[in-house]
Design an enzyme around this catalytic site. Structure first.
Site, mmCIF file in Angstrom:
data_model
loop_
_atom_site.group_PDB
_atom_site.id
_atom_site.type_symbol
_atom_site.label_atom_id
_atom_site.label_comp_id
_atom_site.label_asym_id
_atom_site.label_seq_id
_atom_site.Cartn_x
_atom_site.Cartn_y
_atom_site.Cartn_z
ATOM 1 N N CYS A 109 7.058 17.244 -23.314
ATOM 2 C CA CYS A 109 5.995 16.413 -24.317
ATOM 3 C C CYS A 109 5.510 17.369 -25.167
ATOM 4 O O CYS A 109 4.393 18.070 -24.826
ATOM 5 C CB CYS A 109 5.130 15.527 -23.610
ATOM 6 S SG CYS A 109 4.212 14.600 -24.822
ATOM 7 N N CYS A 112 1.607 16.318 -25.882
ATOM 8 C CA CYS A 112 0.504 16.261 -24.874
ATOM 9 C C CYS A 112 1.275 16.285 -23.550
ATOM 10 O O CYS A 112 1.716 17.446 -23.055
ATOM 11 C CB CYS A 112 -0.645 15.062 -24.858
ATOM 12 S SG CYS A 112 0.283 13.370 -25.029
ATOM 13 N N SER A 113 1.333 15.147 -22.764
ATOM 14 C CA SER A 113 1.886 15.241 -21.433
ATOM 15 C C SER A 113 2.559 14.025 -20.772
ATOM 16 O O SER A 113 2.451 13.603 -19.753
ATOM 17 C CB SER A 113 0.820 15.764 -20.450
ATOM 18 O OG SER A 113 -0.182 14.548 -20.713
ATOM 19 N N CYS A 114 3.338 13.309 -21.916
ATOM 20 C CA CYS A 114 3.991 12.173 -21.448
ATOM 21 C C CYS A 114 5.064 12.276 -20.465
ATOM 22 O O CYS A 114 5.772 13.337 -20.522
ATOM 23 C CB CYS A 114 4.515 11.271 -22.780
ATOM 24 S SG CYS A 114 3.175 10.979 -23.978
HETATM 25 FE FE FE Z 1 2.553 12.905 -24.799
#
Ligand code: FE
Length: 209
Positions: A109, A112-114
């Site tokens: 991602c 961010c951190s999906c």
């Molecule tokens: Fe994300």
């Protein structure tokens, strides 16, 4: 709740500000009696302990063992995961991408951190790091080398950028010599990293590890 939006693009000050905001909001909601701190804790615990990569491993093992399930998974991973009882938050719009002899898939991602919580649990710290997010796109082969994975030169590496709308699950290649294995035994070969694409499924010798 862990951050999963597209706000904190860089680590450091922005993240700690987000942390402070989350804490302030939680305190306010508890103080006003809107939420029970035990309920919040229970949700966090669920994602830390009960919902983990074992779910995704069972999905992959079923796909290896059952061609009809594999076809359903590749057509609609959200529905196929739900068939096994894995659904809910951050598992919507799941897409399965399958590795093959000439193709390797890698998920990142970049913003961010999906991450597909319903099948993999919470993302590892490195998945959220700025270094991984940048390098996965610029130098995927370098990332694989960092994780100890080297693929033949001819293998195409496809990099998938997760978003809040689409989250990817990699279906790694089935290890050789596992024909006729029970699903549960197959699932033991499916690591978390193999479903992100930074690893491969374990060789048959490591079953039960
Ligand atoms: Fe994300």
């Amino acid at each position: 709740m862990p951050h999963d939006g597209h706000h904190a693009h860089e680590a450091g000050t922005e993240l700690s500000e987000m942390d402070a905001r989350v804490r302030a909001l939680e305190s306010l909601l508890v103080e006003k009696g809107y939420v029970d701190p035990a309920a919040i804790e229970a949700i966090v615990q669920t994602y830390e302990t009960k919902v983990g990569p074992r779910n995704g491993a069972r999905v992959v093992a079923r796909a290896w063992a059952d061609p009809a399930y594999r076809a359903r998974l590749l057509a609609d991973a959200t529905a196929a995961a739900a068939e096994l009882g894995y659904s809910g938050r951050q598992g919507e719009h799941l897409v399965a991408v399958e590795n093959g002899p000439g193709v390797h898939n890698l998920v990142v991602c970049t913003l961010c951190s999906c991450y597909p919580w319903s099948v993999l649990g919470l993302p590892p710290a490195w998945y959220k790091s700025a270094a991984y997010r940048a390098k996965a796109v610029i130098d995927p082969r370098g990332v694989l080398a960092d994780f100890g994975v080297s693929l033949p030169a001819g293998v195409e590496i496809r990099v998938w950028d997760s978003t809040a709308e689409i989250r990817y699950l990699v279906v790694p290649e089935r290890p050789a010599g596992t024909e006729g294995w029970e699903e549960e035994r197959l699932a033991g070969l499916v690591t978390r990293d193999s479903m992100i694409g930074t690893g491969l499924a374990l060789p048959r010798e490591e079953a039960g590890r």
